[in-house]
Design a protein around this motif. Sequence first.
Motif, PDB file in Angstrom:
ATOM      1  N   PHE A 338       0.913  -0.888  -0.112  1.00 51.17           N
ATOM      2  CA  PHE A 338       0.004   0.000  -0.025  1.00 51.17           C
ATOM      3  C   PHE A 338       0.993   1.213   0.161  1.00 51.17           C
ATOM      4  O   PHE A 338       0.882   1.973   1.047  1.00 51.17           O
ATOM      5  N   PRO A 339       1.313   1.601  -1.304  1.00 53.53           N
ATOM      6  CA  PRO A 339       2.614   2.708  -1.087  1.00 53.53           C
ATOM      7  C   PRO A 339       1.763   4.046  -1.105  1.00 53.53           C
ATOM      8  O   PRO A 339       0.716   4.233  -1.753  1.00 53.53           O
ATOM      9  N   ASN A 340       2.679   4.935  -0.518  1.00 45.89           N
ATOM     10  CA  ASN A 340       2.040   6.453  -0.498  1.00 45.89           C
ATOM     11  C   ASN A 340       2.663   6.865  -1.722  1.00 45.89           C
ATOM     12  O   ASN A 340       3.821   6.887  -1.809  1.00 45.89           O
ATOM     13  N   ILE A 341       1.892   7.499  -2.650  1.00 48.18           N
ATOM     14  CA  ILE A 341       2.362   8.147  -3.808  1.00 48.18           C
ATOM     15  C   ILE A 341       1.957   9.591  -3.934  1.00 48.18           C
ATOM     16  O   ILE A 341       1.928  10.336  -4.960  1.00 48.18           O
ATOM     17  N   SER A 342       1.678  10.276  -2.610  1.00 50.22           N
ATOM     18  CA  SER A 342       1.105  11.734  -2.682  1.00 50.22           C
ATOM     19  C   SER A 342       2.071  12.529  -3.047  1.00 50.22           C
ATOM     20  O   SER A 342       1.837  13.823  -3.546  1.00 50.22           O
ATOM     21  N   ALA A 343       3.500  12.292  -2.962  1.00 52.07           N
ATOM     22  CA  ALA A 343       4.337  13.372  -3.328  1.00 52.07           C
ATOM     23  C   ALA A 343       4.507  13.594  -4.885  1.00 52.07           C
ATOM     24  O   ALA A 343       4.759  14.383  -5.498  1.00 52.07           O
ATOM     25  N   HIS A 344       3.642  12.520  -5.856  1.00 54.50           N
ATOM     26  CA  HIS A 344       3.590  12.729  -7.103  1.00 54.50           C
ATOM     27  C   HIS A 344       2.229  13.451  -7.606  1.00 54.50           C
ATOM     28  O   HIS A 344       2.020  13.550  -8.707  1.00 54.50           O
ATOM     29  N   LEU A 345       1.324  13.617  -6.456  1.00 50.79           N
ATOM     30  CA  LEU A 345      -0.089  14.418  -7.042  1.00 50.79           C
ATOM     31  C   LEU A 345       0.566  15.733  -7.494  1.00 50.79           C
ATOM     32  O   LEU A 345       1.394  16.416  -6.964  1.00 50.79           O
ATOM     33  N   ASN A 346      -0.286  16.377  -8.574  1.00 52.24           N
ATOM     34  CA  ASN A 346      -0.017  17.625  -9.019  1.00 52.24           C
ATOM     35  C   ASN A 346      -1.273  17.952  -9.896  1.00 52.24           C
ATOM     36  O   ASN A 346      -2.186  17.275  -9.890  1.00 52.24           O
ATOM     37  N   ALA A 347      -1.222  19.111 -10.393  1.00 51.46           N
ATOM     38  CA  ALA A 347      -2.457  19.749 -11.207  1.00 51.46           C
ATOM     39  C   ALA A 347      -2.878  18.670 -12.216  1.00 51.46           C
ATOM     40  O   ALA A 347      -4.163  18.780 -12.500  1.00 51.46           O
ATOM     41  N   ASN A 348      -1.918  17.933 -12.871  1.00 54.08           N
ATOM     42  CA  ASN A 348      -2.304  17.175 -13.966  1.00 54.08           C
ATOM     43  C   ASN A 348      -2.789  15.700 -13.418  1.00 54.08           C
ATOM     44  O   ASN A 348      -3.612  15.035 -14.050  1.00 54.08           O
ATOM     45  N   MET A 349      -2.276  15.552 -12.309  1.00 59.37           N
ATOM     46  CA  MET A 349      -2.715  14.155 -11.344  1.00 59.37           C
ATOM     47  C   MET A 349      -3.033  14.516 -10.507  1.00 59.37           C
ATOM     48  O   MET A 349      -2.275  14.273  -9.228  1.00 59.37           O
ATOM     49  N   TYR A 378      -2.914   6.941  -1.799  1.00 59.49           N
ATOM     50  CA  TYR A 378      -2.295   5.705  -1.857  1.00 59.49           C
ATOM     51  C   TYR A 378      -2.575   5.028  -3.033  1.00 59.49           C
ATOM     52  O   TYR A 378      -3.637   5.233  -3.417  1.00 59.49           O
ATOM     53  N   LEU A 379      -1.960   3.824  -3.255  1.00 61.53           N
ATOM     54  CA  LEU A 379      -2.607   2.674  -4.184  1.00 61.53           C
ATOM     55  C   LEU A 379      -2.231   1.402  -3.644  1.00 61.53           C
ATOM     56  O   LEU A 379      -1.565   1.167  -2.778  1.00 61.53           O
ATOM     57  N   ARG A 380      -3.239   0.689  -4.143  1.00 59.47           N
ATOM     58  CA  ARG A 380      -3.196  -0.859  -3.577  1.00 59.47           C
ATOM     59  C   ARG A 380      -2.762  -1.511  -4.484  1.00 59.47           C
ATOM     60  O   ARG A 380      -3.278  -1.731  -5.541  1.00 59.47           O
ATOM     61  N   ILE A 381      -1.622  -2.380  -4.214  1.00 56.00           N
ATOM     62  CA  ILE A 381      -1.508  -3.100  -5.291  1.00 56.00           C
ATOM     63  C   ILE A 381      -1.021  -4.643  -4.878  1.00 56.00           C
ATOM     64  O   ILE A 381      -0.631  -5.004  -3.815  1.00 56.00           O
ATOM     65  N   SER A 382      -1.798  -5.527  -5.689  1.00 56.41           N
ATOM     66  CA  SER A 382      -2.083  -6.881  -5.217  1.00 56.41           C
ATOM     67  C   SER A 382      -0.606  -7.822  -5.542  1.00 56.41           C
ATOM     68  O   SER A 382      -0.274  -7.521  -6.981  1.00 56.41           O
ATOM     69  N   TYR A 383       0.113  -8.227  -4.807  1.00 54.52           N
ATOM     70  CA  TYR A 383       1.328  -9.101  -5.506  1.00 54.52           C
ATOM     71  C   TYR A 383       0.764 -10.631  -5.488  1.00 54.52           C
ATOM     72  O   TYR A 383       1.569 -11.501  -5.664  1.00 54.52           O
ATOM     73  N   ALA A 384      -0.516 -10.905  -5.829  1.00 60.40           N
ATOM     74  CA  ALA A 384      -0.949 -12.372  -6.180  1.00 60.40           C
ATOM     75  C   ALA A 384      -0.659 -12.465  -7.693  1.00 60.40           C
ATOM     76  O   ALA A 384      -1.773 -12.561  -8.439  1.00 60.40           O
ATOM     77  N   THR A 385       0.521 -12.300  -8.151  1.00 61.33           N
ATOM     78  CA  THR A 385       0.716 -12.468  -9.608  1.00 61.33           C
ATOM     79  C   THR A 385       2.127 -12.586  -9.414  1.00 61.33           C
ATOM     80  O   THR A 385       2.690 -12.544  -8.535  1.00 61.33           O
ATOM     81  N   SER A 386       2.657 -13.512 -10.741  1.00 65.54           N
ATOM     82  CA  SER A 386       3.888 -14.099 -10.669  1.00 65.54           C
ATOM     83  C   SER A 386       5.156 -13.043 -10.463  1.00 65.54           C
ATOM     84  O   SER A 386       4.852 -11.647 -10.872  1.00 65.54           O
TER      85      SER A 386
END
Length: 408
Positions: A338-349, A378-386
């Motif tokens: 569950f990474p925090n990506i708030s540093a990448h938020l901007n007017a475009n995103m 945040y984003l949720r990333i599932s690692y139930a993949t290879s």
Amino acid sequence: MEPATSVKAEELFQLTERVNRISVSPTMAVLQEAEKYKARGVDVVDFGPGEPDFPTPEHIKRAAIKALEENRTKYTATPGIAPLRQAICDWHAANLGSSPVFQPAECIVTAGGKHAIFNAACALVGPGDEVIIPAPYWVSYPDIVKYAGGKPVFVATQPDDDFRLRAAAVEKAITSRTRMVIANSPCNPTGAVIPPDEFAKIFDVCRRHGVWLLSDECYSHFTYGNAKPFSVASLPGGRDRLMIAGSFSKTFAMTGWRMGYLLAPQPIIAAVTKLQSQSTSNATSIAQYAALEAAKGPMDSVGAMLAEYGRRRERILNGLRAIPGVTCTAPAGAFYVFPNISAHLNANMPTDTAVAKQLLEREHVAVVPGEAFGAPGYLRISYATSLERIEEGLRRIERFFTQSAGRQ
Ligand SMILES: Cc1ncc(COP(=O)(O)O)c(C=O)c1O
């Protein structure tokens, strides 16, 4: 767009206020969007699914085939076949230490863990009742509570405390209207595991205030490092005010079979049985025989899946932490980061939902936005993949954030 259609449908068909209170699971919405790309032949790295990528173990499938061949295709008793109820109680005692052992009268078999939670909420939560839900939360809790007529009350958990639910925070949120606390350890989406001593304190708070504790143990067997499978039902001191929602979905890679259970005091099970008798009746007969084999058979496949999840967890955590502007707590359980990506938020995103949308459009990587779990940024990333798909996904995510930073 969907919201417009649903508003129209509400007006046109005069849907009930009850059903208008809830919305379609946001995780489903992401999966549907990713499916559209896949249908066009696009190579999507899909970090969306909340389900194991492993097949159901062979011995469990065999048991279902045998049940079919033996024509076990009729109605069963509403709360499930007697041997399965007994096997669930025994499995829980053997693998999660419940003591004293639950009795079959304290167990009902449901069509998945979600169904167990839904039925428990419908039996116990009414208009005006407050239900404490730790945030970030699994998407379905607030809607289930709302459907039952209750009011979700969110208690924030903190990244610098690895998103663990604390008894003090629960107690602070309790009012005279509080009916239930939902605990989910390991947690979807954060992977947080409540330490046993803290869980004991949380249960103690619930009992002192006469509030139900509904413990969702759906990911119980996927824990890493020092965290071990644990059930609050293993604690001494009685189980009044405790309900356990369990599931075969994740532990045994059986999501499609729809097999879950509720363990609770007998009068609650009787009420849920009544509800189930007027709605779904029994869970699928053949699936019950498969679940019986899962509960009574070897647990080796669970260990093998856990070992593989452990390798993937390590890789994805290191990969994400290497991306500038991305921070990530180490999940102690489940199969999500569950990474925090708030540093990448901007007017475009400007939001995590916009990030998830652009990530799918530009790099064909499917993730679930944190907003769906009550956790903006945040984003949720599932690692139930290879591991191979994880490597490819990490490459794309890194490129995405590097390019986004360059566009600023
Ligand atoms: C936290 C949590 N609880 C319960 C469930 C329900 O699972 P099922 O209904 O498949 O047993 C899920 C599924 O994603 C979940 O993540």
